[in-house]
Structures are given as C-alpha cells and as structure tokens.
Write an enzyme that holds these catalytic residues in place. Structure first.
Site, PDB file in Angstrom:
ATOM      1  N   ARG A 104       6.835 -10.104  -4.387  1.00  0.00           N
ATOM      2  CA  ARG A 104       5.492  -9.797  -3.893  1.00  0.00           C
ATOM      3  C   ARG A 104       4.884 -10.826  -2.960  1.00  0.00           C
ATOM      4  NH1 ARG A 104       2.123  -6.833  -8.682  1.00  0.00           N
ATOM      5  NH2 ARG A 104       3.589  -5.128  -8.995  1.00  0.00           N
ATOM      6  N   ASP A 177      -1.600  -9.712  -6.769  1.00  0.00           N
ATOM      7  CA  ASP A 177      -0.487  -9.974  -5.856  1.00  0.00           C
ATOM      8  C   ASP A 177       0.051  -8.694  -5.204  1.00  0.00           C
ATOM      9  OD1 ASP A 177       0.719  -8.889  -8.063  1.00  0.00           O
ATOM     10  OD2 ASP A 177       2.030 -10.600  -8.482  1.00  0.00           O
ATOM     11  N   ASP A 178      -0.545  -7.549  -5.516  1.00  0.00           N
ATOM     12  CA  ASP A 178      -0.170  -6.329  -4.794  1.00  0.00           C
ATOM     13  C   ASP A 178      -1.313  -5.864  -3.883  1.00  0.00           C
ATOM     14  OD1 ASP A 178      -1.930  -5.417  -6.687  1.00  0.00           O
ATOM     15  OD2 ASP A 178      -0.617  -3.878  -7.510  1.00  0.00           O
ATOM     16  N   ASP A 269     -10.655  -8.064 -16.318  1.00  0.00           N
ATOM     17  CA  ASP A 269     -11.698  -7.568 -15.418  1.00  0.00           C
ATOM     18  C   ASP A 269     -12.834  -6.895 -16.188  1.00  0.00           C
ATOM     19  OD1 ASP A 269     -10.047  -5.477 -16.121  1.00  0.00           O
ATOM     20  OD2 ASP A 269      -9.847  -4.657 -14.112  1.00  0.00           O
ATOM     21  N   HIS A 293      -4.266  -0.054  -6.621  1.00  0.00           N
ATOM     22  CA  HIS A 293      -3.160   0.905  -6.630  1.00  0.00           C
ATOM     23  C   HIS A 293      -3.434   2.096  -7.537  1.00  0.00           C
ATOM     24  CE1 HIS A 293      -1.622  -1.933  -9.924  1.00  0.00           C
ATOM     25  NE2 HIS A 293      -1.966  -0.813 -10.522  1.00  0.00           N
TER      26      HIS A 293
END
Ligand code: NAG
Ligand code: NAG
Ligand code: NAG
Ligand code: NAG
Ligand code: NAG
Length: 354
Positions: A104, A177-178, A269, A293
């Site tokens: 990634r 990291d995406d 979160d 995503h």
C-alpha cells in the site's frame, strides 16, 4: 468525568464502518510485484508548498484548476496570498500496518505524499528500514499490536493523536493507508475554518447517528440511557482543529484515548466521535468530499475529482475491485487507479504521460 462504562451497540444502520476491517484482509499481493522506484519520485515536488485559493471560500466550491494552483505556488507566483493555507500547519497521519507496507505505501509515496512530504507521517506497528528511508524518516512505530482488533486500532489512533499534540501544527488530519488524499483540496477545505475554533470535519458512513446504550450503572434498569452521536468514518479521513484537540487532551491525551475505547468497546473512529460529540458536546461538521472504500468509487464522476478530498479502494474478489473509474495506466500496473488519478489531477508529475 466519564459517565459511561461499558456500553453496547444498539443501532447500527449499515455495519461497522472504518478500521480497515472490511475489505483489507483480501488485499491483493499484486502490488508487491511493482516495488518502488525511488528514481521516479519528484524530490522537489512538495517542500514548503503553500496552497493558495483561487477564489472565495465555501465547502464544495466549484472546481478549480488545482494543477495550476500548485504550479503557481512552485514558481512563487501565487496570485492571491490573502486567502491561503500553509500546508505546513497541517499534521497528516496515515494509519498503516507492517503487512501492508509493501502493498500500500509505494503508490502513496509516489503520488500524493510528494505534495505533503513534510507534513505526512505513517503510523505503523513495526520498524521498517526500507520505508523509513523512503519516507525521509516519517514512519512512526507505535509499538501497538499489528492485529486488526479494536484495541490495536485505538492504540494507533491514540499515538497519532498524542504525536499531533506534541507538534505545533494547527490541524490534525487522519487517513488510512488505502486513501488517496487530494492535498490542495484538503488545504482549501481547511482554509474555510479557523483552527482556533472547535472543528471536527469528516463524513459519517451511516445515515443516522449512532445510538449506544449505557449498561454500566448498577441501577441498570433505572439509569440506563441511550447515548446518541455522529462519528466520522476513519477510512474516509477526518480532521480536527488544534483548539478541539486541546479540549480533548485532558480526557483523551497521553494514551487515555485507549481506555475510552476499551470502556465503550467500539472502534477507534467511533471512539473519536464519542469523545467529541458525547463527552465534549461538539458536533461533527459533515464534509461530503471525504470518501472511504465503503462507498462505490465508480460513482464519483471524473469531472468532480478535483473537488474530492479523499478517494479509496478495496478488493472484493480476485478480479473484483472497488476503484475510481478513470482511464490511464493499465490496471496491471495501476490496480488502485491512484496513479491514473494522480496524473489526472497533477499531470506535470514526471511519471505521467506527456
Ligand atoms: C531539486 O532541488 C535541488 C536543490 O534545490 C536542485 O539541486 C535540483 O536540481 C532539483 N531537482 C529538480 C529535478 O528540480
Ligand atoms: C489546468 O491548468 C493546466 C496548466 O495551466 C492546463 O493545461 C489545463 O488544461 C487546465 N485544466 C483545466 C480543467 O482547466
Ligand atoms: C516504541 O518503542 C521504542 C523502543 O522501546 C521506543 O523508542 C519508541 O519511542 C516507542 N514508540 C512510541 C510511539 O512510543
Ligand atoms: C441508584 O439510583 C438511585 C435513584 O436514582 C440513586 O439515589 C442511587 O445513588 C443510585 N445508586 C447507584 C449505586 O448509582
Ligand atoms: C434506546 O434506543 C433503543 C433503540 O433505538 C430503543 O429501543 C430504546 O427504547 C432506547 N432506550 C431508552 C432508554 O431510551
């Protein structure tokens, strides 16, 4: 002090968002084939970059030519110095894990990281000499577990938050990291808000606020009550102003974020939203241009790309990817579409076709 003890989830409209728990495990190993060609990097792309807004403020203002804006700041010819955000005042954290470094990080380092090298830090769970070098020593080993459990994720968020507090930056922006971060667009977003006021900017992934039930009280049947709050999906990215972070510091600083996460037994979160909305009584400001995503990327129109702040990707099956729809590099070398997206937004990068 904290009123709630262990609480549990009562309502969750869609499913537990964020935290890379969804769609990460199946990530393709194909990226590893590509490796990182450090020669491709535009070493001078980012240092001391100051973003200048072309026109007035407003979240979701119409498309601006960001490639022009960035180029202008490179040549020091920014035309409107009055309305600018110094990107150096932003602390950007990217949560990653050692098993994803190779797959990634290269695309991030090759693309948007180049526009925010000084500001961006990678929070991981192991030492990695290779990427330590590639990031100019911007990898931070949190010493948190590399598992995908809630505790490990809260541990990383806690370290991210504490490192930000130690910095002098005015904004804390967390990403995964995406994520692809549209750096100039992030700067124009933040230019609309004062870091001296309390701001929690992000995007929920559920349609209604989360409701959790307090179960801690000994007087269970009498005193239990629902707690309702919004939270910004970590996987889409979110930002906190320093003023708000300083208010959070006594209850969530110095590792205390982890104990709150433990107490409510919810992901990082969600814990962030709980602290800000429930414990501090501040509200999430919803910014639609953050994308995780969990959203189908293909529905983002290319004509809106420069307005979006983050993008993401995920893999559902062997050949089934949730990615931004854009022409450009062959999927074989750009499975995430981030290279093509980057060249669309910043065509002057050397790896982009002329
Ligand atoms: C990058 O910056 C260095 C030092 O300022 C300079 O010597 C070098 O020529 C620059 N490289 C490019 C590709 O602009
Ligand atoms: C943005 O600016 C670049 C460089 O000046 C130019 O080539 C490009 O056509 C512009 N794009 C848009 C959408 O205006
Ligand atoms: C992780 O552990 C190392 C070695 O003990 C230490 O030097 C480092 O500061 C720790 N990292 C954090 C973020 O606490
Ligand atoms: C239980 O509730 C009663 C009435 O609200 C209150 O007086 C009492 O202090 C509570 N006990 C505990 C242990 O919280
Ligand atoms: C808490 O919320 C649940 C689900 O919405 C609801 O069924 C319940 O009645 C609520 N309880 C209280 C004490 O408000």
């Amino acid at each position: 002090m904290l009123v709630l003890g262990s609480a549990f989830l009562v309502v969750y409209q869609r499913h537990i968002p964020s935290n890379s728990e969804i769609g990460t495990q199946q990530l393709s190993p194909r990226w590893q084939d590509r490796g990182t060609k450090s020669k491709d990097y535009d070493e001078n792309e980012s240092n001391n970059l100051v973003m200048t807004m072309a026109s007035g403020p407003g979240v979701g203002t119409p498309a601006k030519n960001y490639s022009q804006g960035v180029s202008a700041s490179h040549t020091g010819k920014s035309s409107d110095p009055g309305k600018s955000v110094d990107l150096k005042s932003v602390f950007i954290s990217v949560k990653t894990t050692s098993s994803f470094h190779k797959s990634r990080l290269p695309v991030i380092l090759k693309t948007w990281f180049q526009l925010a090298k000084q500001q961006t830090w990678f929070f991981t769970d192991a030492d990695d000499e290779h990427f330590q070098k590639e990031t100019n020593n911007h990898m931070i080993n949190t010493n948190c577990s590399s598992s995908h459990g809630r505790k490990a994720l809260c541990c990383k968020m806690s370290v991210e938050f504490d490192v930000f507090l130690e910095s002098n930056e005015k904004w804390f922006c967390h990403f995964d990291d995406d994520n692809y971060v549209n750096v100039p667009r992030l700067a124009t977003l933040l230019a609309n808000y004062s870091p001296q006021e309390d701001w929690y900017l992000g995007k929920p992934s559920i349609r209604a606020p989360l409701v959790i039930l307090n179960r801690e009280d000994k007087n269970f049947s009498k005193n239990r009550q629902n707690v309702t709050f919004w939270f910004a999906t970590g996987g889409a990215g979110f930002c906190l102003s320093r003023a708000l972070a300083l208010k959070m510091k006594p209850i969530a600083g110095s590792g205390k974020f982890i104990s709150i996460g433990e107490r409510i037994r919810l992901p990082d979160d969600v814990t962030m939203g709980y602290i800000i909305e429930h414990m501090l009584g501040k509200s999430l400001t919803m910014v639609d241009e953050f994308h995780s995503h969990l959203e189908p990327m293909k529905f983002l129109g290319q004509d809106t790309f420069q307005d979006q702040i983050t993008f993401s990707y995920s893999q559902y099956g062997k050949d089934d990817w949730n990615v931004v729809k854009i022409d450009g590099f062959a999927p074989r070398i750009d499975r995430t579409r981030f290279l093509s997206l980057h060249c669309y937004l910043f065509p002057y990068f050397t790896f982009c076709p002329r």
